[in-house]
Write a protein that holds these residues in place. Structure first.
Motif, short mmCIF file in Angstrom:
data_model
loop_
_atom_site.label_atom_id
_atom_site.label_comp_id
_atom_site.label_asym_id
_atom_site.label_seq_id
_atom_site.Cartn_x
_atom_site.Cartn_y
_atom_site.Cartn_z
N PRO A 1 0.82 -1.22 0.00
CA PRO A 1 0.00 0.00 0.00
C PRO A 1 0.85 1.27 0.00
CG PRO A 1 0.11 -0.92 2.21
CD PRO A 1 0.88 -1.85 1.32
N PHE A 2 0.27 2.33 -0.55
CA PHE A 2 0.82 3.68 -0.50
C PHE A 2 -0.29 4.59 0.02
CE2 PHE A 2 3.41 1.56 -3.60
CZ PHE A 2 4.68 2.10 -3.44
N TYR A 3 0.10 5.68 0.68
CA TYR A 3 -0.90 6.55 1.27
C TYR A 3 -0.61 8.02 0.98
CZ TYR A 3 -1.79 2.37 4.11
OH TYR A 3 -2.07 1.10 4.53
N ASP A 4 -1.70 8.80 0.93
CA ASP A 4 -1.65 10.25 1.03
C ASP A 4 -2.41 10.61 2.30
OD1 ASP A 4 -0.25 10.51 -1.30
OD2 ASP A 4 -1.97 11.07 -2.53
N LEU A 5 -1.73 11.30 3.23
CA LEU A 5 -2.31 11.65 4.52
C LEU A 5 -2.48 13.16 4.56
CD1 LEU A 5 -3.19 10.43 7.24
CD2 LEU A 5 -0.87 10.82 8.06
N SER A 6 -3.73 13.62 4.61
CA SER A 6 -4.02 15.06 4.52
C SER A 6 -4.71 15.52 5.80
CB SER A 6 -4.92 15.34 3.31
OG SER A 6 -4.32 14.88 2.11
N LEU A 7 -4.17 16.58 6.39
CA LEU A 7 -4.70 17.13 7.65
C LEU A 7 -5.24 18.53 7.41
CD1 LEU A 7 -5.05 17.03 10.77
CD2 LEU A 7 -2.74 18.01 10.92
N ASN A 8 -6.42 18.78 7.93
CA ASN A 8 -6.98 20.13 7.97
C ASN A 8 -6.80 20.64 9.39
OD1 ASN A 8 -8.75 22.37 8.29
ND2 ASN A 8 -10.00 21.65 6.57
N THR A 9 -5.89 21.60 9.57
CA THR A 9 -5.57 22.06 10.91
C THR A 9 -6.70 22.88 11.54
OG1 THR A 9 -4.45 24.01 10.02
CG2 THR A 9 -3.10 22.06 10.43
N GLU A 10 -7.64 23.37 10.73
CA GLU A 10 -8.75 24.14 11.29
C GLU A 10 -9.77 23.23 11.96
OE1 GLU A 10 -9.17 27.40 11.49
OE2 GLU A 10 -7.22 27.79 10.54
N THR A 11 -10.05 22.08 11.32
CA THR A 11 -11.10 21.19 11.81
C THR A 11 -10.56 19.93 12.48
OG1 THR A 11 -11.24 20.00 9.70
CG2 THR A 11 -12.60 21.98 9.95
N GLY A 12 -9.27 19.60 12.24
CA GLY A 12 -8.72 18.36 12.76
C GLY A 12 -9.09 17.15 11.92
N LYS B 1 2.75 10.06 1.81
CA LYS B 1 3.01 11.47 1.57
C LYS B 1 2.12 12.27 2.52
CE LYS B 1 4.40 11.23 -3.28
NZ LYS B 1 4.12 11.70 -4.66
N VAL B 2 2.72 13.24 3.20
CA VAL B 2 2.04 13.97 4.26
C VAL B 2 1.70 15.38 3.77
CG1 VAL B 2 2.19 14.78 6.64
CG2 VAL B 2 3.27 12.61 5.99
N PHE B 3 0.42 15.73 3.86
CA PHE B 3 -0.06 17.05 3.46
C PHE B 3 -0.65 17.75 4.67
CE2 PHE B 3 -0.13 14.39 -0.27
CZ PHE B 3 0.25 15.22 -1.31
N ARG B 4 -0.38 19.06 4.76
CA ARG B 4 -0.96 19.88 5.82
C ARG B 4 -1.62 21.08 5.17
NH1 ARG B 4 3.23 21.86 10.04
NH2 ARG B 4 3.35 23.75 8.78
N ASP B 5 -2.93 21.15 5.31
CA ASP B 5 -3.72 22.23 4.71
C ASP B 5 -3.44 22.34 3.21
OD1 ASP B 5 -4.92 22.88 7.14
OD2 ASP B 5 -3.26 24.19 7.70
N GLY B 6 -3.36 21.19 2.55
CA GLY B 6 -3.21 21.17 1.10
C GLY B 6 -1.78 21.22 0.59
#
Length: 543
Positions: A239-250, A402-407
């Motif tokens: 498996p491969f992942y894209d992990l995206s976090l919205n810091t406003e909403t969690g 791959k780690v994304f923070r607010d896009g």
């Protein structure tokens, strides 16, 4: 229907075979593990009553005999044919047949271009022959034209010769241009043919000589015969992942993708694939304990004890005591016993021979609690940490992420195995607006060093946290203070700001402070350490 193990060919008495039937027996379904897999090949054919030999290509792991289920016939024998002749294109699938047709069309175009060039070159030869004859007439002599008897006739002759020579010269230029165009057509046709051949080769069609399984069947009644062949295949998935976090909403979104690789001489077309976490290579039985004999013998002489100032120089090998074996504590490891999860892929899978495909593996939506964590002794900025519980109902398998923070992409990491219901902390990069510093205040009073021989010492350090943003932030600040496991070593620790914890996550001496830091504000934490130990001992510690 019965299950039959393929065995080497046997010499059987009986009537001659009615015919040889070539089939592809394509893979229709497969279960893929880590590094291996099983696949089912199926083919339904219509046969007359009597004996027939059905041949299909060998794929999978070498020439290991597969298992076959037969419905509508009886298996008499099987053979492994190392070099069986196959009619060209007889075992093409739809894509290969289309590619082969494109090759044949390109060959026809090339043949036509070469024929057109040949015809144009013939026109040029005919024209050159006319020019050669015209030149021989002009040159005179026995083969030349006789001199006209009157000036008027001479003028007419010269005009005629000139017009003819000009016309032939112009026609020659036109033919040379046509030859150049025909040569360009040939080059284009050759390039098209090369591309068509490359496309066909990439599809790996069965060649005119191939390894084949030959199954001799006895058909009692004319009708359909169904073959279902179970084989082992070389395949793997991860498996491969894209992990995206919205810091406003969690909100935390985990987009999953699977890389599926196969090593096969044939393409996989519309195959029903199931991914499995099982490991067929694991041991099937427990290890049986063996004898455990104990013996005694005379004790070896004790090695001399060396003082701290002694040197190993001059001592024999026998005089040096064997050092004790020290096992380092590597921390807790994940143990997964009996975990076997299957993931059916919803859409049929098509993969080229020896190919690799990336498949959508679905999306999981989670909710995270965010922590701004600062460790001023080692870092210059705080970091964002997301606390998340795997409430998906199934484990999240380990894989690259791959780690994304607010896009915005902030980095790549490796996601560990997260069991169902497990809580885990996931890092989401540096917070540059939270600056950290650490100062050893004791250096103002002299260089104390790391090793101290007096029986008391005092040490002071300062932690500084500054919020450069225009918004207040909640912070968790960590610092490892000294602690003692010896009764004779006493340590006092004073903090200008009382900590929330003195053993963060059960780690002795790790202080944790939690507070809100206003916009454009800073917070200092002073720590004083006092050490007291008996005379003659040495303190070993670094702030």
């Amino acid at each position: 229907m019965r299950l039959i193990l393929f065995v080497p060919a046997l010499v059987l008495a009986g009537p001659a075979l009615a015919d040889d039937v070539f089939v592809r027996a394509d893979i229709t379904e497969a279960v893929i593990y880590s590094g291996t897999g099983t696949a089912v090949r199926e083919e339904t054919i219509t046969l007359d009553a009597g004996r027939h030999r059905v041949l299909f290509p060998v794929i999978g792991l070498g020439d290991r005999p597969p298992l076959i289920e037969v419905d509508g016939a009886r298996v008499l024998q099987t053979e492994f044919l190392h070099s069986a002749p196959v009619e060209l294109g007889a075992l093409d699938n739809a894509a290969q047949a289309e590619a082969r047709s494109a090759v044949e069309d390109a060959e026809d175009v090339l043949d036509a271009a070469e024929l057109a060039l040949s015809e144009t070159l013939g026109d040029l030869s005919a024209l050159d022959l006319q020019l050669e004859y015209l030149n021989s007439l002009v040159e005179g002599g026995e083969a030349g034209l006789p001199m006209p008897s009157s000036p008027g006739a001479l003028e007419t002759t010269l005009i005629t010769l000139g017009e003819t020579a000009g016309r032939l010269a112009a026609e020659r230029v036109t033919i040379e241009q046509e030859i150049a165009a025909r040569q360009d057509d040939i080059e284009d046709a050759q390039e098209d043919l090369t591309r068509a051949e490359d496309t066909l080769d990439a599809l790996r069609p069965i060649t005119e000589v191939a390894q084949m399984w030959a199954v001799t069947l006895d058909v009692a009644e004319a009708g359909e015969v169904a073959l279902s062949v179970l084989i082992n295949v070389q395949a793997s998935w991860r498996p491969f992942y894209d992990l995206s976090l919205n810091t406003e909403t969690g909100a935390l979104v985990l987009d999953r993708e699977v890389a599926l690789s196969v090593a096969s001489a044939l393409s996989w077309t519309d195959v029903a694939v199931t991914l499995s976490t099982s490991n067929p290579n694991r041991a099937l039985a427990p290890r049986e304990p063996g004898p455990s004999r104990a013996v005694i013998q005379e004790a070896a002489p004790a090695a001399p004890r060396m003082a701290e100032t002694d040197s190993l120089a001059g001592l024999s090998r026998e005089a040096i005591a064997e050092p004790a074996m020290i096992m380092a504590d590597t921390g807790p490891g994940a143990e997964i016993n009996g975990l076997s999860i299957s993931y059916p892929i919803s859409d049929p899978v098509t993969i080229a021979p020896d190919g690799r495909a990336f498949l959508d593996f679905g999306r999981e939506e989670l909710t995270a609690d965010l922590i701004n964590r600062a460790a001023p002794r080692r870092d210059s900025t705080a970091f964002l940490i997301a606390e998340v519980v795997n409430d998906t109902g199934a484990p999240i398998l380990p894989g690259e992420v791959k780690v994304f923070r607010d896009g915005a992409l902030i980095g790549e990491n490796f996601l560990p195995l997260i069991a169902a219901g497990e809580e885990i902390e996931l890092p989401f990069g540096a917070l540059d607006h939270i600056q950290l510093s650490w100062t050893d205040l004791s250096r103002d009073t002299g260089d104390r060093g790391v090793f101290v021989s007096s029986n008391t010492q005092e040490q002071s350090v300062r932690l500084e946290i500054e919020n450069l943003s225009g918004q207040p932030v909640e912070l968790e600040v960590l610092y490892a203070t000294p602690f003692s496991e010896q009764e004779d070593l006493e340590i006092d620790v004073d903090s200008s700001l009382p900590p929330a914890e003195t053993a963060w996550e059960d780690r002795r001496g790790v202080y944790a402070w939690r507070f809100e830091l206003s916009a454009q504000a800073s917070q200092s934490i002073d720590l004083d350490f006092g050490f007291d130990w008996p005379d003659g001992q040495v303190l070993i510690w670094r702030p």
